[in-house]
Scaffold this active site. Structure first.
Site, PDB file in Angstrom:
ATOM      1  N   GLY A  37      18.557  30.525  79.767  1.00 21.31           N
ATOM      2  CA  GLY A  37      17.386  29.679  79.520  1.00 21.31           C
ATOM      3  C   GLY A  37      16.964  28.996  80.812  1.00 21.31           C
ATOM      4  O   GLY A  37      17.660  29.090  81.845  1.00 21.31           O
ATOM      5  N   LEU A  38      15.844  28.321  80.748  1.00 24.04           N
ATOM      6  CA  LEU A  38      15.317  27.625  81.917  1.00 24.04           C
ATOM      7  C   LEU A  38      16.275  26.527  82.386  1.00 24.04           C
ATOM      8  O   LEU A  38      17.116  26.060  81.611  1.00 24.04           O
ATOM      9  CB  LEU A  38      13.969  26.976  81.576  1.00 24.04           C
ATOM     10  CG  LEU A  38      12.802  27.921  81.264  1.00 24.04           C
ATOM     11  CD1 LEU A  38      11.618  27.120  80.718  1.00 24.04           C
ATOM     12  CD2 LEU A  38      12.398  28.708  82.514  1.00 24.04           C
ATOM     13  N   SER A  39      16.109  26.106  83.629  1.00 26.90           N
ATOM     14  CA  SER A  39      16.859  24.947  84.110  1.00 26.90           C
ATOM     15  C   SER A  39      16.506  23.742  83.237  1.00 26.90           C
ATOM     16  O   SER A  39      15.327  23.488  82.969  1.00 26.90           O
ATOM     17  CB  SER A  39      16.481  24.675  85.570  1.00 26.90           C
ATOM     18  OG  SER A  39      17.167  23.541  86.036  1.00 26.90           O
ATOM     19  N   GLY A  40      17.501  23.046  82.764  1.00 25.02           N
ATOM     20  CA  GLY A  40      17.265  21.882  81.911  1.00 25.02           C
ATOM     21  C   GLY A  40      17.174  22.214  80.431  1.00 25.02           C
ATOM     22  O   GLY A  40      16.981  21.325  79.598  1.00 25.02           O
ATOM     23  N   ALA A  41      17.334  23.492  80.085  1.00 27.82           N
ATOM     24  CA  ALA A  41      17.231  23.881  78.671  1.00 27.82           C
ATOM     25  C   ALA A  41      18.467  23.476  77.874  1.00 27.82           C
ATOM     26  O   ALA A  41      18.422  23.438  76.639  1.00 27.82           O
ATOM     27  CB  ALA A  41      17.006  25.385  78.562  1.00 27.82           C
ATOM     28  N   GLY A  42      19.581  23.228  78.565  1.00 26.66           N
ATOM     29  CA  GLY A  42      20.775  22.769  77.855  1.00 26.66           C
ATOM     30  C   GLY A  42      21.959  23.724  77.924  1.00 26.66           C
ATOM     31  O   GLY A  42      22.938  23.548  77.200  1.00 26.66           O
ATOM     32  N   LYS A  43      21.915  24.695  78.807  1.00 23.54           N
ATOM     33  CA  LYS A  43      22.984  25.694  78.889  1.00 23.54           C
ATOM     34  C   LYS A  43      24.338  25.061  79.206  1.00 23.54           C
ATOM     35  O   LYS A  43      25.322  25.297  78.511  1.00 23.54           O
ATOM     36  CB  LYS A  43      22.658  26.741  79.978  1.00 23.54           C
ATOM     37  CG  LYS A  43      21.332  27.446  79.758  1.00 23.54           C
ATOM     38  CD  LYS A  43      21.010  28.398  80.889  1.00 23.54           C
ATOM     39  CE  LYS A  43      20.812  27.722  82.244  1.00 23.54           C
ATOM     40  NZ  LYS A  43      19.679  26.788  82.308  1.00 23.54           N
ATOM     41  N   SER A  44      24.396  24.266  80.279  1.00 21.27           N
ATOM     42  CA  SER A  44      25.674  23.668  80.683  1.00 21.27           C
ATOM     43  C   SER A  44      26.167  22.680  79.640  1.00 21.27           C
ATOM     44  O   SER A  44      27.356  22.670  79.288  1.00 21.27           O
ATOM     45  CB  SER A  44      25.523  22.938  82.022  1.00 21.27           C
ATOM     46  OG  SER A  44      25.219  23.843  83.038  1.00 21.27           O
ATOM     47  N   SER A 111      19.959  33.159  84.462  1.00 20.20           N
ATOM     48  CA  SER A 111      19.875  34.623  84.295  1.00 20.20           C
ATOM     49  C   SER A 111      18.491  35.028  83.785  1.00 20.20           C
ATOM     50  O   SER A 111      18.354  35.480  82.651  1.00 20.20           O
ATOM     51  CB  SER A 111      20.994  35.138  83.384  1.00 20.20           C
ATOM     52  OG  SER A 111      21.182  34.376  82.219  1.00 20.20           O
TER      53      SER A 111
HETATM   54  P1  ADP Z   1      20.843  23.487  82.038  1.00 24.44           P
HETATM   55  O1  ADP Z   1      22.308  23.740  82.169  1.00 24.44           O
HETATM   56  O2  ADP Z   1      20.184  24.461  81.115  1.00 24.44           O
HETATM   57  O3  ADP Z   1      20.146  23.404  83.358  1.00 24.44           O
HETATM   58  P2  ADP Z   1      21.641  20.836  81.235  1.00 24.44           P
HETATM   59  O4  ADP Z   1      22.654  21.138  80.180  1.00 24.44           O
HETATM   60  O5  ADP Z   1      22.140  20.492  82.603  1.00 24.44           O
HETATM   61  O6  ADP Z   1      20.621  22.072  81.316  1.00 24.44           O
HETATM   62  O7  ADP Z   1      20.679  19.668  80.759  1.00 24.44           O
HETATM   63  C1  ADP Z   1      20.089  19.652  79.469  1.00 24.44           C
HETATM   64  C2  ADP Z   1      19.678  18.241  79.102  1.00 24.44           C
HETATM   65  O8  ADP Z   1      19.010  18.272  77.843  1.00 24.44           O
HETATM   66  C3  ADP Z   1      20.866  17.310  78.961  1.00 24.44           C
HETATM   67  O9  ADP Z   1      20.497  16.041  79.466  1.00 24.44           O
HETATM   68  C4  ADP Z   1      21.074  17.261  77.440  1.00 24.44           C
HETATM   69  O10 ADP Z   1      21.668  16.056  77.018  1.00 24.44           O
HETATM   70  C5  ADP Z   1      19.644  17.363  76.939  1.00 24.44           C
HETATM   71  N1  ADP Z   1      19.539  17.921  75.555  1.00 24.44           N
HETATM   72  C6  ADP Z   1      18.824  17.365  74.556  1.00 24.44           C
HETATM   73  N2  ADP Z   1      18.915  18.113  73.433  1.00 24.44           N
HETATM   74  C7  ADP Z   1      19.716  19.152  73.723  1.00 24.44           C
HETATM   75  C8  ADP Z   1      20.201  20.270  72.963  1.00 24.44           C
HETATM   76  N3  ADP Z   1      19.870  20.456  71.680  1.00 24.44           N
HETATM   77  N4  ADP Z   1      21.001  21.150  73.592  1.00 24.44           N
HETATM   78  C9  ADP Z   1      21.328  20.984  74.902  1.00 24.44           C
HETATM   79  N5  ADP Z   1      20.906  19.970  75.676  1.00 24.44           N
HETATM   80  C10 ADP Z   1      20.106  19.037  75.094  1.00 24.44           C
END
Ligand code: ADP
Length: 220
Positions: A37-44, A111
């Protein structure tokens, strides 16, 4: 592989301890959960949260996280399409070894290209579970967890996925999570339910309490 195989004159040494032996010892299957997913989508966030729940249920886990591997294993790679491809090829090979070692691998990587993800899928076969963290660009950008979107918009970061580089959503992921419209806990439970239904894991709703009580929470 970016070029032809150069390690010729090598002979595979059959192990005495097989993956099935390790799974038997661990009392749970080995598999790779691939969060895209996009950066900030919640993967980590989800990879680590699912790993924590599994760990509390006495499962052996390892999180492969995009930024972390770029500090070591893939530190020599940039963000060109070729380097992104090689980055994911290496991660796929590492995940394959870890699955053979009996672990539940949680891989969190943007990815962005379907072909690269499909390359990992063909490497891992049925051990590959693609989890699409679906979140609109506007939401990811408003979160801007690492301040990267602002820098990408300012032209300070080239080839930034969603801004100046493409993202191809999976056509048929095993799991689609709406990470903009649901909570982290809801998403974690969806992933764990999937593992219980399709991979015969046995994760109790309150894993912490069961683990503290000494219950082996999973079955092969
Ligand atoms: P990524 O790894 O995709 O770049 P991060 O996990 O670092 O994204 O950040 C995702 C942000 O979105 C976090 O601050 C997280 O708390 C917030 N968030 C809100 N709702 C969700 C959800 N349902 N799943 C994952 N993250 C979420």
């Amino acid at each position: 592989m970016t070029g032809p195989l150069r390690s010729t004159n090598t002979v595979y040494h059959a192990p005495l301890v097989a993956r099935s032996d390790r799974q038997q010892l661990n009392q749970h299957p080995a598999v790779t959960l691939w969060f895209t997913g996009l950066s900030g989508a919640g993967k980590s966030t989800l990879a680590h949260a699912v790993a924590e729940r599994l760990h509390r249920a006495a499962c052996r886990t390892y999180v492969l996280d995009g930024d972390n591997v770029r500090h070591g294993l893939c530190g020599d790679l940039g963000f060109s399409p070729e380097d992104r491809h090689e980055n994911l090829r290496r991660i796929g090979e590492v995940a394959k070894l870890m699955v053979d070692a009996g672990l539940v691998v949680l891989a969190a990587f943007i990815s962005p290209m379907r072909a690269d993800r499909d390359g990992v899928r063909s490497l891992l076969g049925k051990d590959f579970i693609e989890i699409y963290c679906g979140c609109p660009l506007e939401v990811c950008e408003s979160r801007d967890v690492k301040g990267m979107y602002a820098r990408a918009r300012a032209g300070e970061i080239a080839q930034f996925t969603g801004i100046s580089a493409p993202y191809e959503p999976p056509a048929t992921p095993e799991l689609l999570l709406d990470t903009a419209g649901t909570t982290v806990d809801e998403c974690v439970n969806t992933v764990l339910d999937f593992l219980c239904q399709h991979f015969n894991f046995n994760i109790p709703p309150d894993a912490e309490r069961d683990h503290e009580a000494g219950t082996a929470a999973t079955a092969i």
